[in-house]
Design a protein around this motif. Structure first.
Motif, PDB file in Angstrom:
ATOM      1  N   MET A  61       0.859  -1.188   0.000  1.00  7.64           N
ATOM      2  CA  MET A  61       0.000   0.000   0.000  1.00  7.64           C
ATOM      3  C   MET A  61       0.895   1.238   0.000  1.00  7.64           C
ATOM      4  SD  MET A  61      -2.911   1.199   2.759  1.00  7.64           S
ATOM      5  CE  MET A  61      -3.859  -0.287   2.435  1.00  7.64           C
ATOM      6  N   VAL A  62       0.533   2.186  -0.860  1.00 11.57           N
ATOM      7  CA  VAL A  62       1.320   3.404  -0.968  1.00 11.57           C
ATOM      8  C   VAL A  62       1.183   4.224   0.310  1.00 11.57           C
ATOM      9  CG1 VAL A  62       1.693   5.513  -2.284  1.00 11.57           C
ATOM     10  CG2 VAL A  62       1.033   3.405  -3.466  1.00 11.57           C
ATOM     11  N   GLY A  63       2.281   4.696   0.810  1.00 12.18           N
ATOM     12  CA  GLY A  63       2.278   5.521   2.012  1.00 12.18           C
ATOM     13  C   GLY A  63       2.313   4.735   3.302  1.00 12.18           C
ATOM     14  N   GLN A  64       2.243   3.391   3.209  1.00 10.31           N
ATOM     15  CA  GLN A  64       2.301   2.574   4.419  1.00 10.31           C
ATOM     16  C   GLN A  64       3.715   2.546   4.964  1.00 10.31           C
ATOM     17  OE1 GLN A  64       0.998  -1.404   3.836  1.00 10.31           O
ATOM     18  NE2 GLN A  64       1.102  -1.961   6.013  1.00 10.31           N
ATOM     19  N   ARG A  65       3.871   2.770   6.227  1.00  2.81           N
ATOM     20  CA  ARG A  65       5.184   2.817   6.866  1.00  2.81           C
ATOM     21  C   ARG A  65       5.624   1.390   7.201  1.00  2.81           C
ATOM     22  NH1 ARG A  65       6.006   7.029  11.604  1.00  2.81           N
ATOM     23  NH2 ARG A  65       5.646   8.344   9.778  1.00  2.81           N
ATOM     24  N   ARG A  66       6.821   1.053   6.748  1.00  6.46           N
ATOM     25  CA  ARG A  66       7.367  -0.266   6.985  1.00  6.46           C
ATOM     26  C   ARG A  66       8.422  -0.193   8.092  1.00  6.46           C
ATOM     27  NH1 ARG A  66       9.307  -2.937   1.535  1.00  6.46           N
ATOM     28  NH2 ARG A  66       9.604  -4.636   3.050  1.00  6.46           N
ATOM     29  N   THR A 120      11.519  -1.862   9.919  1.00  9.65           N
ATOM     30  CA  THR A 120      12.603  -2.806   9.711  1.00  9.65           C
ATOM     31  C   THR A 120      13.381  -2.985  11.004  1.00  9.65           C
ATOM     32  OG1 THR A 120      14.145  -1.073   9.020  1.00  9.65           O
ATOM     33  CG2 THR A 120      12.797  -2.107   7.292  1.00  9.65           C
ATOM     34  N   VAL A 121      14.192  -4.030  11.044  1.00  6.64           N
ATOM     35  CA  VAL A 121      15.003  -4.284  12.230  1.00  6.64           C
ATOM     36  C   VAL A 121      15.967  -3.128  12.458  1.00  6.64           C
ATOM     37  CG1 VAL A 121      16.707  -5.837  13.261  1.00  6.64           C
ATOM     38  CG2 VAL A 121      14.793  -6.771  11.949  1.00  6.64           C
ATOM     39  N   PHE A 122      16.577  -2.650  11.356  1.00  5.48           N
ATOM     40  CA  PHE A 122      17.504  -1.520  11.483  1.00  5.48           C
ATOM     41  C   PHE A 122      16.799  -0.279  12.009  1.00  5.48           C
ATOM     42  CE2 PHE A 122      19.254   2.362   9.627  1.00  5.48           C
ATOM     43  CZ  PHE A 122      20.541   2.331  10.136  1.00  5.48           C
ATOM     44  N   GLY A 123      15.582  -0.023  11.509  1.00  4.94           N
ATOM     45  CA  GLY A 123      14.847   1.156  11.961  1.00  4.94           C
ATOM     46  C   GLY A 123      14.478   1.079  13.430  1.00  4.94           C
ATOM     47  N   VAL A 124      14.068  -0.103  13.877  1.00  6.60           N
ATOM     48  CA  VAL A 124      13.713  -0.261  15.291  1.00  6.60           C
ATOM     49  C   VAL A 124      14.939  -0.111  16.184  1.00  6.60           C
ATOM     50  CG1 VAL A 124      12.816  -1.879  16.997  1.00  6.60           C
ATOM     51  CG2 VAL A 124      11.727  -1.713  14.753  1.00  6.60           C
ATOM     52  N   VAL A 125      16.032  -0.773  15.819  1.00  6.95           N
ATOM     53  CA  VAL A 125      17.263  -0.672  16.608  1.00  6.95           C
ATOM     54  C   VAL A 125      17.774   0.759  16.623  1.00  6.95           C
ATOM     55  CG1 VAL A 125      19.664  -1.412  16.769  1.00  6.95           C
ATOM     56  CG2 VAL A 125      17.889  -3.074  16.199  1.00  6.95           C
ATOM     57  N   ASN A 126      17.734   1.431  15.468  1.00  7.22           N
ATOM     58  CA  ASN A 126      18.175   2.826  15.384  1.00  7.22           C
ATOM     59  C   ASN A 126      17.319   3.724  16.263  1.00  7.22           C
ATOM     60  OD1 ASN A 126      19.813   4.913  14.370  1.00  7.22           O
ATOM     61  ND2 ASN A 126      18.268   5.435  12.840  1.00  7.22           N
ATOM     62  N   ALA A 127      16.007   3.497  16.273  1.00 10.32           N
ATOM     63  CA  ALA A 127      15.116   4.301  17.111  1.00 10.32           C
ATOM     64  C   ALA A 127      15.407   4.075  18.593  1.00 10.32           C
ATOM     65  CB  ALA A 127      13.663   3.963  16.797  1.00 10.32           C
ATOM     66  N   LEU A 128      15.654   2.816  18.976  1.00  9.05           N
ATOM     67  CA  LEU A 128      15.962   2.522  20.379  1.00  9.05           C
ATOM     68  C   LEU A 128      17.273   3.181  20.817  1.00  9.05           C
ATOM     69  CD1 LEU A 128      14.944  -1.253  20.564  1.00  9.05           C
ATOM     70  CD2 LEU A 128      13.691   0.719  21.468  1.00  9.05           C
ATOM     71  N   ILE A 129      18.261   3.145  19.922  1.00  8.58           N
ATOM     72  CA  ILE A 129      19.539   3.783  20.247  1.00  8.58           C
ATOM     73  C   ILE A 129      19.371   5.290  20.413  1.00  8.58           C
ATOM     74  CG2 ILE A 129      21.857   4.295  19.380  1.00  8.58           C
ATOM     75  CD1 ILE A 129      21.865   1.539  18.089  1.00  8.58           C
ATOM     76  N   LEU A 130      18.605   5.897  19.508  1.00 11.64           N
ATOM     77  CA  LEU A 130      18.386   7.343  19.590  1.00 11.64           C
ATOM     78  C   LEU A 130      17.598   7.715  20.842  1.00 11.64           C
ATOM     79  CD1 LEU A 130      17.565   8.217  15.854  1.00 11.64           C
ATOM     80  CD2 LEU A 130      19.673   8.668  17.117  1.00 11.64           C
ATOM     81  N   ILE A 131      16.636   6.868  21.221  1.00  7.62           N
ATOM     82  CA  ILE A 131      15.880   7.129  22.452  1.00  7.62           C
ATOM     83  C   ILE A 131      16.799   7.045  23.664  1.00  7.62           C
ATOM     84  CG2 ILE A 131      14.077   6.218  23.963  1.00  7.62           C
ATOM     85  CD1 ILE A 131      12.539   5.404  21.444  1.00  7.62           C
TER      86      ILE A 131
END
Length: 212
Positions: A1-6, A8-19
């Motif tokens: 679906m267009v515009g659906q946010r996916r 990823t493992v990298f995105g989750v890990v990156n978000a946790l590190i930034l938090i």
């Protein structure tokens, strides 16, 4: 679906590190704010964590009405701007000959300069140098011994080396001296590098609490 946010493992890990980085950055600010408005007894007993215990503004009163505080800030601003100017002047001038391949003893001087990054003289040798130069009890005792910073010197030297050699050769043919080439040609073309190292100088002087 267009515009659906996916996700990823990298995105989750990156978000946790930034938090985690954000929390570790905000915690000291929240803690010191809570301590500054808490009762002295609660602070000394270690009861303050992230929320104030009691209410006390004596610390702010002491800071705002202490005549030494404005003078201290003026001294810091003065030392910071003067030290940054001295650093930029001396470092940019010292880096120029070291960037020229025909400079005699270039490798020896670079080696001697780089060694200063690993062999720190300490307080007593610095004091003796300041004393011998007659700089005691003056602002120059804080800025002259640290007029050239090795890492920033290497940055400027590398920047100068990447400049076109034809510019310098053309200036020499036109009769320009090395000083005129440096101040009228090289330094104006080095504004990005000077701005970068100048920021390092400024932050270094502003944070140099021990030498003040």
């Amino acid at each position: 679906m267009v515009g659906q946010r996916r996700f990823t493992v990298f995105g989750v890990v990156n978000a946790l590190i930034l938090i985690a980085v954000a929390i570790s950055t905000l915690y000291p600010l929240l803690y010191i704010t809570a301590v500054s408005v808490s009762d002295t007894a609660s602070v000394t007993q270690g009861e303050v964590f992230l929320w104030p215990h009691g209410f006390n503004l004596e610390a702010y009163k002491d800071v705002l009405f202490d005549p030494k505080i404005p003078r201290a800030y003026l001294n810091t601003i003065y030392y910071t701007f003067l030290g940054t100017f001295i650093n930029l002047l001396f470092t940019s001038v010292a880096a120029y000959p070291l960037s020229q391949p025909q400079f005699v003893g270039r490798k020896f001087w670079m080696l001697a300069i780089v060694l200063t990054m690993f062999l720190q003289p300490g307080i007593i040798p610095n004091f003796l140098i300041v004393q011998k130069l007659g700089l005691l009890d003056s602002v120059w005792a804080l800025v002259i011994p640290n007029a050239i910073w090795t890492f920033e010197l290497i940055i400027l030297k590398s920047f100068y080396e990447n400049m076109s050699a034809q510019i310098r050769e053309a200036a020499l043919i036109d009769g320009a001296s090395e000083y005129r080439i440096l101040f009228n040609i090289v330094l104006p073309l080095s504004k990005p590098a000077l701005a970068s190292v100048g920021l390092f100088f400024f932050i270094g002087h502003w944070n140099s609490f021990f030498s003040r």
